[in-house]
Every structure is written in structure tokens, then in C-alpha cells.
Design a protein around this motif. Structure first.
Motif, PDB file in Angstrom:
ATOM      1  N   TYR A  14      44.250  32.313  39.629  1.00  0.00           N
ATOM      2  CA  TYR A  14      44.234  33.637  38.999  1.00  0.00           C
ATOM      3  C   TYR A  14      44.568  33.547  37.514  1.00  0.00           C
ATOM      4  CZ  TYR A  14      43.649  36.470  43.217  1.00  0.00           C
ATOM      5  OH  TYR A  14      43.140  37.076  44.335  1.00  0.00           O
ATOM      6  N   SER A  15      45.505  32.674  37.164  1.00  0.00           N
ATOM      7  CA  SER A  15      45.859  32.504  35.750  1.00  0.00           C
ATOM      8  C   SER A  15      44.661  32.001  34.953  1.00  0.00           C
ATOM      9  CB  SER A  15      47.029  31.521  35.614  1.00  0.00           C
ATOM     10  OG  SER A  15      48.167  31.981  36.320  1.00  0.00           O
ATOM     11  N   VAL A  45      48.902  38.700  37.796  1.00  0.00           N
ATOM     12  CA  VAL A  45      49.277  37.285  37.749  1.00  0.00           C
ATOM     13  C   VAL A  45      50.778  37.131  37.509  1.00  0.00           C
ATOM     14  CG1 VAL A  45      49.054  35.179  36.378  1.00  0.00           C
ATOM     15  CG2 VAL A  45      47.016  36.428  37.074  1.00  0.00           C
TER      16      VAL A  45
END
Length: 219
Positions: A14-15, A45
């Protein structure tokens, strides 16, 4: 692969998506809604890393509403997929996005639960340990806090299911009674200090007074 490692990989994934989104916007890509999507993604995040690392970031009251916003987004995407003729590429992208978002919604919802030690301050953790010791020695504990014409009476009980606080508020306007249950003593301490102004020292003084009265009665 362990569950913790899977969580770390998910958070890293996700980052990376957020970083790619920032690069795309800086390069002039994306739609007018892209900054909003990016902001929601960045907040998600942060919450995801907080959930994995067991650390409190920002305010606990913001994470469940954010999870709700993401859940609404999933429903909208599913509705579009079921009612609109999409290309195979777009359909695959939206379906994948929805699947990954479901897991994120669950984690953020759990992260937003205030009844967790990770949201406690150092002072609350110290007070929670002291209160837990007092409750282990004697349960229930009672304390009274007076402020002018107002009086807060609190009885705290420890059981296998957690902690229960019974509060009675008295004032010139009348009397109010309510109960709250908590799983962790840190949350109990937070609740008592914020909503009743009762601290661990109040319970300690009350317990000491009860001990002296019991000793005097025995003599």
C-alpha cells in the motif's frame, strides 16, 4: 510465511501504491479527484502501519469513520462493476482494488477501537498498572470526587471479562447513573480521568481509609 510478515508486506504494498500516486500527480497525471484519493490512501497507510506496529497515530476516533468511507467506496465500485459494461482491464483493476480494500477496512476498523493499550499515554499505562494491582488486592474499589456542589462516585470491578466502572453523578440538577465496561485497564484509567476526574490516587486513599476503619473496628 507468518501472519506478521504478511501484514508487513501488505503495508509495504500500500505504501508503494501511495508513492506511485504521488509521482504520477507530480508528473501531471491523474484526474481532479486523484489528490483526494491519494489523501485517503495516505491516511489509510498510516493507520495500517499503526495497526501492524501496535502504535497509536493521530486520533483513534478518526479511523473507524475512515474505514466507513472506504467501505462506501467498495460498495460503489461493486455497483459500477455489476451495472456497467467495463473493459477487462478496468474490471480487473476495480475488482482487485475492492478485494484489497476489504482487508484494509477491517484493519482500520479494529485499529479505531479506543479500548486498546496502544492509545494510552505513558502516564495512563503507569496508572493502569497501579490500578490493576489495587484491584487484584481488593475488588471492587470505590472513590468519590467532589467539586463544589458536584459529586462523582465511582465503583470499579475487575473480573475475567475485563473491567466495569459504575458511575453516579450528583449535582443540584439531579442524579445520573451509568456503567461502562472495558477490556484493558489503560482505557479504564482514561475514562475515569476524563469523565469523572477520578484518579488512581483517589482509589488508593479510599482503600487506605477503609483499611484504617477496619483496623479501628477490630480493636
Amino acid at each position: 510465511m507468518t501472519l506478521d510478515r504478511a501484514y508487513y508486506l501488505l503495508a509495504a504494498f500500500y505504501s508503494l501504491i501511495v508513492i506511485i500516486g504521488v509521482i504520477a500527480i507530480l508528473a501531471g497525471g491523474g484526474t481532479l479527484l486523484a489528490p483526494i484519493h491519494l489523501l485517503l490512501g495516505a491516511l489509510s497507510v498510516i493507520g495500517l502501519w499503526g495497526y501492524i506496529l501496535k502504535r497509536g497515530f493521530m486520533n483513534p476516533r478518526m479511523w473507524r469513520p475512515l474505514a466507513g468511507v472506504l467501505a462506501v467506496g467498495i460498495v460503489i465500485q461493486m455497483f459500477i462493476m455489476l451495472t456497467t459494461a467495463l473493459s477487462s482491464v478496468l474490471l480487473t483493476w476495480m475488482l482487485t482494488s475492492s478485494i484489497f480494500s476489504v482487508m484494509l477496512v477491517i484493519m482500520l476498523y479494529r485499529y479505531g477501537d479506543r479500548d486498546q493499550p496502544l492509545w494510552a499515554s505513558d502516564e495512563e499505562r503507569t496508572a493502569a498498572r497501579q490500578l490493576d494491582v489495587l484491584l487484584s488486592d481488593s475488588s471492587p474499589l470505590t472513590a468519590i470526587k467532589r467539586d463544589g456542589s458536584r459529586e462523582n462516585s465511582v465503583k470499579v470491578t475487575k473480573s475475567n471479562g475485563g473491567y466495569r466502572a459504575s458511575v453516579t453523578r450528583r449535582s443540584q440538577e439531579g442524579q445520573e447513573r451509568f456503567e461502562e465496561r472495558f477490556q484493558y485497564p489503560e482505557t479504564l484509567v482514561f475514562f475515569l480521568e476524563k469523565f469523572t476526574s477520578v484518579t488512581v490516587d483517589d482509589f488508593r486513599r479510599s482503600a487506605s481509609l477503609d483499611d484504617r476503619e477496619s483496623a479501628a473496628a477490630t480493636v
